[in-house]
Design a protein around this motif. Structure first.
Motif, PDB file in Angstrom:
ATOM      1  N   GLU A  27      65.546  12.773 120.364  1.00  0.00           N
ATOM      2  CA  GLU A  27      66.351  14.156 121.852  1.00  0.00           C
ATOM      3  C   GLU A  27      65.126  12.934 122.863  1.00  0.00           C
ATOM      4  N   ALA A  28      64.653  11.989 122.592  1.00  0.00           N
ATOM      5  CA  ALA A  28      63.442  11.437 123.880  1.00  0.00           C
ATOM      6  C   ALA A  28      64.539  10.288 124.121  1.00  0.00           C
ATOM      7  N   ASP A  29      64.693   9.628 125.790  1.00  0.00           N
ATOM      8  CA  ASP A  29      64.996   8.804 125.938  1.00  0.00           C
ATOM      9  C   ASP A  29      64.408   7.836 126.293  1.00  0.00           C
ATOM     10  N   VAL A  30      65.259   6.579 124.999  1.00  0.00           N
ATOM     11  CA  VAL A  30      64.592   5.757 124.846  1.00  0.00           C
ATOM     12  C   VAL A  30      65.687   4.595 124.608  1.00  0.00           C
ATOM     13  N   ASP A  31      64.997   3.013 125.196  1.00  0.00           N
ATOM     14  CA  ASP A  31      66.051   2.386 125.343  1.00  0.00           C
ATOM     15  C   ASP A  31      65.148   1.261 124.516  1.00  0.00           C
ATOM     16  N   MET A  32      65.849  -0.239 124.883  1.00  0.00           N
ATOM     17  CA  MET A  32      64.732  -1.531 124.551  1.00  0.00           C
ATOM     18  C   MET A  32      63.875  -1.661 124.991  1.00  0.00           C
ATOM     19  N   LEU A  33      63.180  -1.157 126.277  1.00  0.00           N
ATOM     20  CA  LEU A  33      62.674  -1.484 126.755  1.00  0.00           C
ATOM     21  C   LEU A  33      61.166  -0.304 126.719  1.00  0.00           C
ATOM     22  N   THR A  34      61.441   0.102 125.485  1.00  0.00           N
ATOM     23  CA  THR A  34      60.400   1.278 125.247  1.00  0.00           C
ATOM     24  C   THR A  34      59.584   0.782 123.794  1.00  0.00           C
ATOM     25  N   THR A  35      58.443   1.140 123.679  1.00  0.00           N
ATOM     26  CA  THR A  35      57.789   0.987 122.747  1.00  0.00           C
ATOM     27  C   THR A  35      57.481   2.554 122.526  1.00  0.00           C
ATOM     28  N   VAL A  36      57.669   2.804 121.059  1.00  0.00           N
ATOM     29  CA  VAL A  36      57.265   4.389 120.749  1.00  0.00           C
ATOM     30  C   VAL A  36      55.950   4.162 119.473  1.00  0.00           C
ATOM     31  N   PHE A  37      55.373   4.831 119.702  1.00  0.00           N
ATOM     32  CA  PHE A  37      54.129   5.556 119.206  1.00  0.00           C
ATOM     33  C   PHE A  37      53.968   6.143 118.004  1.00  0.00           C
ATOM     34  N   ILE A  38      54.581   6.440 116.516  1.00  0.00           N
ATOM     35  CA  ILE A  38      53.900   7.299 115.949  1.00  0.00           C
ATOM     36  C   ILE A  38      53.271   7.740 115.481  1.00  0.00           C
ATOM     37  N   GLY A  39      52.058   9.332 115.622  1.00  0.00           N
ATOM     38  CA  GLY A  39      50.964   9.113 115.586  1.00  0.00           C
ATOM     39  C   GLY A  39      51.034   9.178 114.004  1.00  0.00           C
ATOM     40  N   ASN A  40      49.662   9.465 113.181  1.00  0.00           N
ATOM     41  CA  ASN A  40      49.324   9.844 111.728  1.00  0.00           C
ATOM     42  C   ASN A  40      49.204  10.970 111.850  1.00  0.00           C
ATOM     43  N   SER A  41      48.772  11.429 110.252  1.00  0.00           N
ATOM     44  CA  SER A  41      47.885  12.954 110.330  1.00  0.00           C
ATOM     45  C   SER A  41      46.405  13.205 110.660  1.00  0.00           C
ATOM     46  N   ALA A  42      46.304  12.263 111.790  1.00  0.00           N
ATOM     47  CA  ALA A  42      45.038  12.881 112.374  1.00  0.00           C
ATOM     48  C   ALA A  42      44.958  12.141 114.404  1.00  0.00           C
ATOM     49  N   SER A  43      46.407  11.772 114.421  1.00  0.00           N
ATOM     50  CA  SER A  43      46.455  11.717 115.290  1.00  0.00           C
ATOM     51  C   SER A  43      46.455  13.534 116.352  1.00  0.00           C
ATOM     52  N   GLU A  44      46.018  13.378 117.919  1.00  0.00           N
ATOM     53  CA  GLU A  44      46.098  14.162 118.353  1.00  0.00           C
ATOM     54  C   GLU A  44      46.367  13.930 119.918  1.00  0.00           C
ATOM     55  N   GLY A  45      47.292  14.991 120.291  1.00  0.00           N
ATOM     56  CA  GLY A  45      48.045  15.160 121.609  1.00  0.00           C
ATOM     57  C   GLY A  45      46.586  16.276 122.356  1.00  0.00           C
ATOM     58  N   TYR A  46      46.465  15.504 123.371  1.00  0.00           N
ATOM     59  CA  TYR A  46      45.158  15.802 124.638  1.00  0.00           C
ATOM     60  C   TYR A  46      45.234  15.999 125.862  1.00  0.00           C
ATOM     61  N   LEU A  47      46.173  17.211 126.818  1.00  0.00           N
ATOM     62  CA  LEU A  47      46.434  16.640 128.736  1.00  0.00           C
ATOM     63  C   LEU A  47      47.154  16.068 128.493  1.00  0.00           C
ATOM     64  N   ASP A  48      47.070  14.954 128.848  1.00  0.00           N
ATOM     65  CA  ASP A  48      48.231  13.773 129.282  1.00  0.00           C
ATOM     66  C   ASP A  48      47.762  12.372 128.654  1.00  0.00           C
ATOM     67  N   PHE A  49      46.821  12.459 127.283  1.00  0.00           N
ATOM     68  CA  PHE A  49      47.190  11.788 126.277  1.00  0.00           C
ATOM     69  C   PHE A  49      47.151  11.867 125.111  1.00  0.00           C
ATOM     70  N   MET A  50      47.187  10.649 124.152  1.00  0.00           N
ATOM     71  CA  MET A  50      47.686  10.632 122.501  1.00  0.00           C
ATOM     72  C   MET A  50      46.158   9.813 122.560  1.00  0.00           C
ATOM     73  N   PHE A  51      45.194  10.493 121.082  1.00  0.00           N
ATOM     74  CA  PHE A  51      44.792   9.429 121.057  1.00  0.00           C
ATOM     75  C   PHE A  51      44.678   9.454 119.025  1.00  0.00           C
ATOM     76  N   THR A  52      44.043   8.972 118.514  1.00  0.00           N
ATOM     77  CA  THR A  52      43.523   8.683 116.735  1.00  0.00           C
ATOM     78  C   THR A  52      42.429   9.091 117.039  1.00  0.00           C
ATOM     79  N   PRO A  53      41.796   9.619 116.258  1.00  0.00           N
ATOM     80  CA  PRO A  53      40.061   9.588 116.364  1.00  0.00           C
ATOM     81  C   PRO A  53      40.365   8.959 114.735  1.00  0.00           C
ATOM     82  N   ARG A  54      38.945   7.973 114.758  1.00  0.00           N
ATOM     83  CA  ARG A  54      38.525   7.012 113.976  1.00  0.00           C
ATOM     84  C   ARG A  54      37.829   7.370 112.828  1.00  0.00           C
ATOM     85  N   GLY A  55      37.338   9.018 113.146  1.00  0.00           N
ATOM     86  CA  GLY A  55      36.147   9.367 112.040  1.00  0.00           C
ATOM     87  C   GLY A  55      34.998   9.882 112.315  1.00  0.00           C
ATOM     88  N   TYR A  56      35.214   9.659 113.572  1.00  0.00           N
ATOM     89  CA  TYR A  56      33.377  10.005 114.303  1.00  0.00           C
ATOM     90  C   TYR A  56      32.871  11.250 114.107  1.00  0.00           C
TER      91      TYR A  56
END
Length: 246
Positions: A209-238
């Motif tokens: 349902e997202a608005d996507v075009d050729m000037l868009t880059t899509v980042f699909i997280g892995n099983s550990a990726s998280e969303g927090y507030l306005d951010f998306m991050f993938t823990p490395r294991g620390y």
């Protein structure tokens, strides 16, 4: 752009590039000769750039992002090879007559600029896949998507959707959902670092349902990726090895 890119463009006699990208740097190229072609004319553009460089002029062949990532550096070297032109890197001696000095100037790819706007989605292993099947058969693209999703890489999707190619991203979503939760965060960055920049984060189940075009880059997280507030991050294991709360 890096400052090296700016210096090279300013020092060039001739600028060659896709019309859209040439327009983006028009403030740097006043008075320079320009070789500009439209989409799907990449071969003609690069051949003209190489032939012009062989006349002794300094030619800057421009791409968006990094020239070595889904861009023109590879095609330029391929054409130089096919033409049998002698070429060398800067600092490897003066070029002989009829030869070229070729420098691939690194840029900032969409995976880096877009990733920075999201936060840190690529802190751990990731893989990039372009959904454009103009040069790569879809069967091979789908095979790569399955392998990347099964291996639990963060997936960076380039060229996700155009007016004519409007189903491939839905297929990528379907493949990803076979291997990870529908609540997996997906970062969607449109026109990173440009005037029309837009950054959103949606759950994987809603990607279609997202608005996507050729000037868009899509980042699909892995099983550990998280969303927090306005951010998306993938823990490395620390967090598994150290106490991060104290």
């Amino acid at each position: 752009m890096s400052m090296r890119c700016v210096d090279v463009i300013k020092g060039a006699d001739v600028i060659a590039g896709y019309t859209v990208y040439v327009d983006l740097i028009k403030g740097f190229i006043d008075g320079k000769e320009v070789i500009a072609t439209t989409m799907k004319k990449e071969v003609d553009r690069v051949k003209a750039a190489v032939e012009t460089a062989l006349t002794g002029k300094k030619v800057a062949l421009v791409s968006s992002g990094d020239p070595g990532i889904y861009a023109m550096a590879g095609l330029a070297l391929e054409i130089i090879k096919e033409k049998g032109v002698s070429a060398r890197r800067p600092g490897c001696g003066a070029p002989e007559e009829g030869s070229l000095t070729v420098e691939v100037v690194p840029g900032i790819p969409a995976l880096s600029s877009g990733g920075s706007l999201l936060g840190a989605p690529l802190t751990h292993d990731f893989a990039c896949v372009s959904l454009s099947d103009l040069l790569t058969p879809w069967e091979l693209i789908e095979k790569r998507l399955n392998a990347v999703a099964e291996a639990d890489f963060v997936m960076v999707i380039f060229n996700p959707k155009s007016k004519k190619r409007n189903w491939q991203l839905n297929k990528a979503q379907e493949i990803a959902l076979k291997h990870r939760s529908g609540d997996t965060p997906v970062g969607i960055v449109k026109s990173a670092m440009r005037d029309a920049q837009d950054v959103t984060i949606v759950p994987l189940k809603d990607l279609h349902e997202a608005d996507v075009d050729m000037l868009t880059t899509v980042f699909i997280g892995n099983s550990a990726s998280e969303g927090y507030l306005d951010f998306m991050f993938t823990p490395r294991g620390y967090g598994k090895k150290y106490d991060l709360k104290s």
